[in-house]
Design an enzyme around this catalytic site. Structure first.
Site, PDB file in Angstrom:
ATOM      1  N   ARG A 168       0.811  -1.220   0.000  1.00  0.00           N
ATOM      2  CA  ARG A 168       0.000   0.000   0.000  1.00  0.00           C
ATOM      3  C   ARG A 168       0.849   1.278   0.000  1.00  0.00           C
ATOM      4  O   ARG A 168       0.504   2.270  -0.614  1.00  0.00           O
ATOM      5  CB  ARG A 168      -0.830   0.028   1.287  1.00  0.00           C
ATOM      6  CG  ARG A 168      -2.240  -0.383   1.090  1.00  0.00           C
ATOM      7  CD  ARG A 168      -2.925  -0.405   2.444  1.00  0.00           C
ATOM      8  NE  ARG A 168      -4.081  -1.273   2.377  1.00  0.00           N
ATOM      9  CZ  ARG A 168      -5.244  -0.908   1.869  1.00  0.00           C
ATOM     10  NH1 ARG A 168      -5.414   0.301   1.403  1.00  0.00           N
ATOM     11  NH2 ARG A 168      -6.247  -1.752   1.833  1.00  0.00           N
ATOM     12  N   HIS A 189       7.173 -27.935   9.279  1.00  0.00           N
ATOM     13  CA  HIS A 189       8.595 -28.279   9.195  1.00  0.00           C
ATOM     14  C   HIS A 189       8.926 -29.662   9.784  1.00  0.00           C
ATOM     15  O   HIS A 189       9.580 -30.477   9.144  1.00  0.00           O
ATOM     16  CB  HIS A 189       9.449 -27.233   9.909  1.00  0.00           C
ATOM     17  CG  HIS A 189       9.176 -25.819   9.475  1.00  0.00           C
ATOM     18  ND1 HIS A 189       8.842 -25.489   8.187  1.00  0.00           N
ATOM     19  CD2 HIS A 189       9.195 -24.645  10.159  1.00  0.00           C
ATOM     20  CE1 HIS A 189       8.679 -24.173   8.107  1.00  0.00           C
ATOM     21  NE2 HIS A 189       8.874 -23.646   9.280  1.00  0.00           N
ATOM     22  N   LYS A 231      10.639 -22.545  21.666  1.00  0.00           N
ATOM     23  CA  LYS A 231      11.331 -21.253  21.667  1.00  0.00           C
ATOM     24  C   LYS A 231      11.959 -21.038  23.045  1.00  0.00           C
ATOM     25  O   LYS A 231      11.524 -21.626  24.026  1.00  0.00           O
ATOM     26  CB  LYS A 231      10.339 -20.124  21.389  1.00  0.00           C
ATOM     27  CG  LYS A 231       9.565 -20.333  20.090  1.00  0.00           C
ATOM     28  CD  LYS A 231       9.718 -19.156  19.173  1.00  0.00           C
ATOM     29  CE  LYS A 231       9.059 -19.409  17.837  1.00  0.00           C
ATOM     30  NZ  LYS A 231       9.959 -19.362  16.709  1.00  0.00           N
TER      31      LYS A 231
HETATM   32  C1  BG6 Z   1       9.263 -20.315  10.698  1.00  0.00           C
HETATM   33  C2  BG6 Z   1       8.498 -20.129  11.978  1.00  0.00           C
HETATM   34  O1  BG6 Z   1       8.491 -21.017   9.771  1.00  0.00           O
HETATM   35  O2  BG6 Z   1      10.451 -21.039  10.965  1.00  0.00           O
HETATM   36  C3  BG6 Z   1       9.359 -19.414  13.018  1.00  0.00           C
HETATM   37  O3  BG6 Z   1       7.333 -19.365  11.721  1.00  0.00           O
HETATM   38  C4  BG6 Z   1      10.666 -20.125  13.209  1.00  0.00           C
HETATM   39  O4  BG6 Z   1       8.663 -19.311  14.252  1.00  0.00           O
HETATM   40  C5  BG6 Z   1      11.339 -20.380  11.862  1.00  0.00           C
HETATM   41  O5  BG6 Z   1      11.490 -19.320  14.031  1.00  0.00           O
HETATM   42  C6  BG6 Z   1      12.560 -21.254  12.017  1.00  0.00           C
HETATM   43  O6  BG6 Z   1      13.220 -21.326  10.800  1.00  0.00           O
HETATM   44  P1  BG6 Z   1      14.792 -21.505  10.731  1.00  0.00           P
HETATM   45  O7  BG6 Z   1      15.089 -21.613   9.280  1.00  0.00           O
HETATM   46  O8  BG6 Z   1      15.387 -20.310  11.393  1.00  0.00           O
HETATM   47  O9  BG6 Z   1      15.079 -22.764  11.501  1.00  0.00           O
END
Ligand code: BG6
Length: 507
Positions: free
Chosen positions: A52, A250, A350
């Site tokens: 935007r 993941h 985390k």
């Molecule tokens: C993302 C998540 O998909 O992957 C994040 O939303 C996470 O919360 C991140 O920190 C981790 O990715 P990487 O590549 O840093 O291990």
């Protein structure tokens, strides 16, 4: 003269919705820049950023350059490379809801094609909140851009839905506009170098396949631990939680790569078929079993590298009485011939003690101790450790005789370590993935049925957690290994979580 690049790929226009966002600056543009420097982009390409906010092309390019200088794996951009690369970048402010904005893109694209005297592939990159995915798709098809299934592709970031139902709705909607072959759903873990190497390691070595099954493997652990908290993403994360944010995508994809049957060949659909088989074979978590198979946690305050950090509930944009989980550990059973009786343990969180992503394949003990060592215990079972990040490598732990007059056994490592140089040169996940979209290879992207099957796996736990609040949150301090009951989850089967020793100072 512009740096010439890959002349075998069609000219390409990339329109980035969310062109002023964090993902664009941190990942997408640095990845495209590195591909350009490596001469992997098509000879003729254009990047059009949009959001935007109003910017001139110059202002926009300057802000992207800052992003490259800060976040690119190759460091500060070289002046000449940047000047050539950025001459292909422009900016067009747009309202996602307004058809006229899309017609304006169409005009730009037509001009580019006239200039190039060639047709071009058009990539629509949705680096925006999921709430806008459908609007963008709809407006592309309603506007003069139309939807030419021979030349256009849409790239969708995660999260793909917030549960099974919303993922189905989103798929159904997108599939009324695009063919599956035009949709690229990103899970960036699939683009990571070591993750891709697992396929090579498993299927290009004759010695692996005979061992890769229930006869020899006792259990598998997949850990993705992060030192950081939720940072500036409190409002997104508090609505998602780590099960949605990490496990549904993941970690389950890592599980698929470890557990999948060999595909007939590397064809995108054949590879993805085998991954879907794994998701379908995961034993459904029935009501009453959730607490036995899944554990959640939320971080409290603590100390990280001499600095006091706040607890999750005190983070910006997080509900002060939030019940959202920042840690999850789960046990999965895979009901098929290869994996019956081999538990797969997944954990992620985390604000843990260390950042590391790795897979541990724990082999079984030898059946008999012929060494009569003093303890009369069996030699230690073999272990294969696949380190994805920050260390990159594959390590086999074997038993060996300690040099000396007695027969004393000791564990030794056979290591395939990516050299420092290889690590630096290894493409970032987004480089691999973007090049695949540009060249039309869907192998590393999530197909509609794959995303839905992954949601199906986690839904019973999501529902259970939604309906049963935790009364003891926060239940682990920052800079720890997570809640105690995560240890209990695996200990009741006689195992423990394997934490890797710290090698890299970034971990
Ligand atoms: C993302 C998540 O998909 O992957 C994040 O939303 C996470 O919360 C991140 O920190 C981790 O990715 P990487 O590549 O840093 O291990």
């Amino acid at each position: 003269m512009p740096k010439t690049s890959d002349t075998t790929i069609n000219p390409t226009v990339i329109i980035i919705f969310g062109g002023n966002g964090d993902l664009t600056k941190r990942k997408i543009i640095p990845a495209l820049y590195n591909l350009f420097v490596e001469k992997r982009l098509p000879e003729k390409f254009a990047i059009i950023g949009t959001s935007r906010t109003k910017f001139t092309d110059k202002q926009y390019r300057d802000s992207l350059l800052e992003g490259i200088n800060e976040f690119s794996r190759t460091g500060t951009a070289k002046k000449e490379d940047w000047s050539q690369f950025s001459s292909n970048i422009s900016y067009q402010a747009a309202d996602i809801d307004d058809i006229d904005s899309y017609n304006a893109f169409e005009l730009t694209i037509t001009q580019l094609k006239e200039e190039w005297k060639q047709d071009a592939s058009i990539l629509y990159y949705c680096a925006v909140s999921p709430d806008f995915f459908c609007t963008i798709a709809d407006n592309i098809s309603k506007s003069k851009l139309g939807n030419n299934n021979k030349t256009s592709r849409i790239i969708i970031e995660k999260p793909f839905g917030r549960d099974l139902e919303s993922a189905r709705t989103l798929n159904a909607k997108l599939l009324t506009i695009f063919d599956e072959k035009q949709i690229y759903r990103i899970d960036h873990y699939l683009g990571k170098e070591v993750v891709q190497n697992v396929m090579a390691f498993r299927f290009a070595n004759i010695i692996m396949e005979p061992l890769w099954n229930r006869t020899h493997i006792e259990h598998v652990q997949i850990s993705v631990t992060e030192k950081i908290g939720v940072e500036e993403r409190g409002s997104y994360f508090d609505n998602a939680g780590i099960l949605r944010d990490m496990i549904q995508n993941h970690l389950l994809q890592l599980l698929c790569i470890v557990a999948m049957e060999p595909p007939v060949n590397f064809d995108a659909d054949l590879v993805r078929d085998r991954k879907v088989d794994v998701l379908k074979a995961i034993r459904k978590i029935v009501p009453g079993m959730t607490d036995t198979l899944a554990v959640r946690g939320q971080y409290g305050s603590g100390w990280v590298e001499g600095k006091e950090v706040t607890g999750y509930r005190e983070e910006i944009d997080v509900d002060p009485v939030s019940n959202t989980e920042t840690y999850a550990a789960m046990k999965f059973n895979i009901d098929n011939w290869r994996w019956q009786g081999v538990p797969f343990y997944l954990r992620t969180g985390k604000r843990l003690s260390r950042s590391a992503s790795y897979i541990v394949i724990q082999f079984r003990e030898v059946p008999h101790n012929m060494f009569h060592n003093e303890e009369l215990t069996l030699p230690k079972p073999n272990r294969l450790i696949i380190s994805i990040q920050p260390d990159m490598g594959i390590k086999f732990q074997l038993e060996s005789k300690t040099p000396g007059l007695e027969m004393v056994l000791n564990t030794v490592d056979m290591v395939f370590d990516y050299s420092e140089k290889t690590k630096k040169d290894a493409p970032e996940a987004y480089e691999t993935l973007l090049l695949d979209v540009i060249s039309g290879d869907q192998t590393l992207f999530m197909r509609a049925d794959q995303v839905e099957a992954a949601w199906e796996v986690v839904m019973p736990v999501l529902d259970h957690w939604e309906n049963n609040k935790m009364t003891n949150f926060p239940n682990y301090p920052a800079n720890s290994w997570g809640p105690e009951n995560a240890d209990a989850l695996i200990a009741k089967d006689g195992f423990h979580w394997i934490n890797l020793p710290q090698k890299n100072k970034n971990s």
